[in-house]
Design a protein around this motif. Structure first.
Motif, short mmCIF file in Angstrom:
data_model
loop_
_atom_site.label_atom_id
_atom_site.label_comp_id
_atom_site.label_asym_id
_atom_site.label_seq_id
_atom_site.Cartn_x
_atom_site.Cartn_y
_atom_site.Cartn_z
N ARG A 98 0.82 -1.21 0.00
CA ARG A 98 0.00 0.00 0.00
C ARG A 98 0.85 1.27 0.00
NH1 ARG A 98 -4.34 -1.82 4.69
NH2 ARG A 98 -5.28 -3.57 3.52
N PRO A 99 1.50 1.56 -1.10
CA PRO A 99 2.18 2.86 -1.19
C PRO A 99 1.14 3.96 -1.27
CG PRO A 99 2.20 1.77 -3.32
CD PRO A 99 1.61 0.78 -2.36
N TRP A 100 1.54 5.18 -0.98
CA TRP A 100 0.61 6.31 -1.09
C TRP A 100 0.52 6.81 -2.52
CZ3 TRP A 100 -2.70 8.20 2.52
CH2 TRP A 100 -2.57 7.71 3.81
N VAL A 101 1.62 6.66 -3.27
CA VAL A 101 1.63 7.08 -4.67
C VAL A 101 2.82 6.38 -5.34
CG1 VAL A 101 3.05 9.13 -4.15
CG2 VAL A 101 1.62 9.10 -6.22
N CYS A 102 2.69 6.12 -6.65
CA CYS A 102 3.74 5.45 -7.42
C CYS A 102 4.19 6.36 -8.57
CB CYS A 102 3.25 4.12 -7.98
SG CYS A 102 2.81 2.90 -6.74
N GLY A 103 5.42 6.18 -9.01
CA GLY A 103 5.94 6.97 -10.13
C GLY A 103 6.76 6.12 -11.07
N ILE A 104 6.69 6.44 -12.36
CA ILE A 104 7.51 5.77 -13.37
C ILE A 104 8.22 6.84 -14.19
CG2 ILE A 104 7.55 4.27 -15.41
CD1 ILE A 104 5.24 2.73 -14.29
N SER A 105 9.54 6.85 -14.12
CA SER A 105 10.34 7.80 -14.89
C SER A 105 10.52 7.29 -16.32
CB SER A 105 11.68 8.03 -14.20
OG SER A 105 12.44 6.83 -14.19
N SER A 106 11.40 7.92 -17.06
CA SER A 106 11.58 7.61 -18.48
C SER A 106 11.94 6.14 -18.70
CB SER A 106 12.68 8.51 -19.04
OG SER A 106 12.93 8.20 -20.39
#
Length: 502
Positions: free
Chosen positions: A254-262
């Motif tokens: 349960r992360p609060w938000v996820c990110g994907i870079s280039s």
């Protein structure tokens, strides 16, 4: 890496440029030097004493007790005499070697077993996946820029007054760089204390599990979670090792938000040889109802990310260009050099902004919480707060488009290891070096220091460096050594070990 040094006898300047790709997997030599053997004997001897003290103190320990004991009520002892260098030498025995990597490739048909194994090691260490929910995690993956994105994000939230944890890989000099509290690597004393707590728990249960111990990256991931829980951080920024779906950091529920870079082509033997296959792996960090953000991607990659988000019922947003925020606040200055850092900064703004909204204003609903529209959506720019703009400007992340002066020498450092990142590095270096040379008192010489590991196409990357017009080139081999003092802290510096074996 680049350096400008005036030669006193000729009045000439020297610019040395070191270009080294990021290392992935270390391989210890088959015939270890005598110093390494001495180091290992020292650790093994102390290890026997350590295990004996554990047995005398705790007696037999059942598997059930390890799996279910409360996290905060029982910690393994820190045995006197087990020092920092002993911990480092012991850690280096866990490094993924060539045979382990070959086993990973053979087991690619069942990669989900790697996450099961990670959960087992986590429980043996006295932690549970449920406890990780309390770390308020921001989870970030990507091919290039994920470390810089994490650094921007962590610095912004630290400036808001939060106590931050930051887990990244690889390290440049010391392994403690991978585990940071409030932006600083944990100290030797803390590392030693927590290392032996986790190692002791795993060591005392290995006989009941076929003698298995977690590999280098797995162990460090468990150690980072342990440190962040014990040190009571307000949030943890977690950088994926390699991939996403089957990376050992993906036991996070349960992360609060996820990110994907280039995204780009890299680690093809593990992640696949097309951008779609790689995007499928990266999209594996998406979680049900958890907002995710990405930067602009190639069409095939974006299509796959959208499909994965739809499959996971995860709202996916594409970050705006950094210039779009500037319409609200004026020019944004970044502490990290290079044009490519602008997309990383935009992603960091969205990640930190969303974390603040969801964590600090839980009773309100925001567009990023919506799961009704499963199509990929365009995130809106907003006016960054003064804290955010200051955070972006003050971010430091060593070894990424970094310029260092050492006496009369100026080094230009970067860890580019894909074709796209090498192109970005060349653009940065040519632009920056020209400006630097204009200020030199005489002629300069450019020297390339180059290293590549794994299965990189070195010839193709070197072709991209031709426009830099180097006068000399030095090619550095991959040799791992341990010196007589057992100061082996850098032995694992080339290791992500974030493969499924990690």
């Amino acid at each position: 890496m680049c350096n400008c040094v005036p030669r006193t006898e000729a009045g000439r300047g020297v610019i040395r440029v070191r270009k080294r790709t990021s290392h992935i997997w270390p391989q210890l030599p088959v015939t270890a030097p005598r110093t390494m053997v001495a180091c290992m004997l020292r650790v093994w001897q102390r290890g026997f004493v350590f295990a004996a003290r554990l047995r005398r103190r705790d007696g037999p320990l059942s598997l059930a007790a390890v799996s279910h004991r409360p996290y905060s009520t029982r910690t393994a002892p820190q045995t006197p005499g087990m020092e920092y260098q002993d911990a480092i030498c012991t850690l280096n025995t866990l490094q993924t070697n060539a045979s382990a990597l070959e086993q990973v490739r053979r087991e690619r048909s069942h990669p989900q077993l790697q996450l099961q194994a990670m959960r087992g090691f986590l429980e043996r260490a006295g932690l549970t996946v449920e406890e990780l929910d309390h770390l308020n995690i921001i989870h970030v993956t990507g091919t290039k820029g994920k470390g810089s994105t994490c650094a921007f994000t962590e610095h912004i939230l630290r400036r808001y007054g939060f106590r931050t944890g930051f887990y990244s890989s690889p390290h440049l000099v010391q392994v403690r760089e991978r585990i940071r509290i409030n932006g600083r690597p944990i100290g030797k004393e803390l590392f030693t204390k927590y290392f032996w707590q986790i190692y002791g728990r795993l060591d005392e249960t290995k006989d009941a599990h076929g003698g298995t111990m977690p590999a280098y990256f797995r162990f460090l991931t468990i150690l980072a979670f342990h440190v962040f829980l014990q040190e009571k951080v307000d949030l943890a920024v977690i950088e994926v090792g390699i991939g996403g779906a089957y990376d050992c950091t993906n036991i996070i529920r349960r992360p609060w938000v996820c990110g994907i870079s280039s995204l780009g082509i890299d680690h093809t033997q593990i992640l696949g040889d097309t951008i779609e296959k790689i995007a499928w792996q990266k999209g594996g960090i998406f979680k049900l109802g958890v907002p995710a953000f990405t930067v602009k991607q190639p069409d095939d990659a974006m299509g796959m990310l959208g499909s994965r988000a739809n499959e996971m019922k995860c709202p996916l947003w594409v970050c705006p260009e950094l210039e779009e925020y500037q319409a609200h606040c004026g020019p944004l200055h970044l502490g990290l050099a290079g044009q490519h850092q602008r997309s990383n900064a935009s992603l960091a703004l969205q990640l930190s902004h969303t974390w603040l909204q969801r964590r600090c204003l839980p009773d309100q609903r925001f567009p990023s919480d919506s799961v009704v529209n499963t199509a990929v959506q365009q995130a809106l720019p907003f006016k960054p707060s003064p804290i955010m703009t200051k955070g972006l400007a003050d971010t430091e992340w060593p070894g990424r488009n970094q310029m260092l002066k050492h006496g009369a020498v100026t080094y230009f450092l970067d860890g580019a290891h894909t074709m796209r990142s090498m192109q970005a590095c060349v653009h940065w270096f040519r632009e920056t070096a020209v400006q630097h040379e204009r200020k030199a008192s005489g002629p300069v010489v450019r020297v390339l220091l180059f290293n590549a590991t794994g299965e990189r196409d070195s010839a193709a990357m070197l072709k991209l460096l031709v426009p830099c017009r180097f006068d000399f080139a030095v090619f550095c081999p991959n040799i791992t050594e341990a010196i007589a003092s057992c100061n082996a802290d850098g032995a694992g510096m080339n290791s992500y070990a974030g493969t499924p074996a990690g």
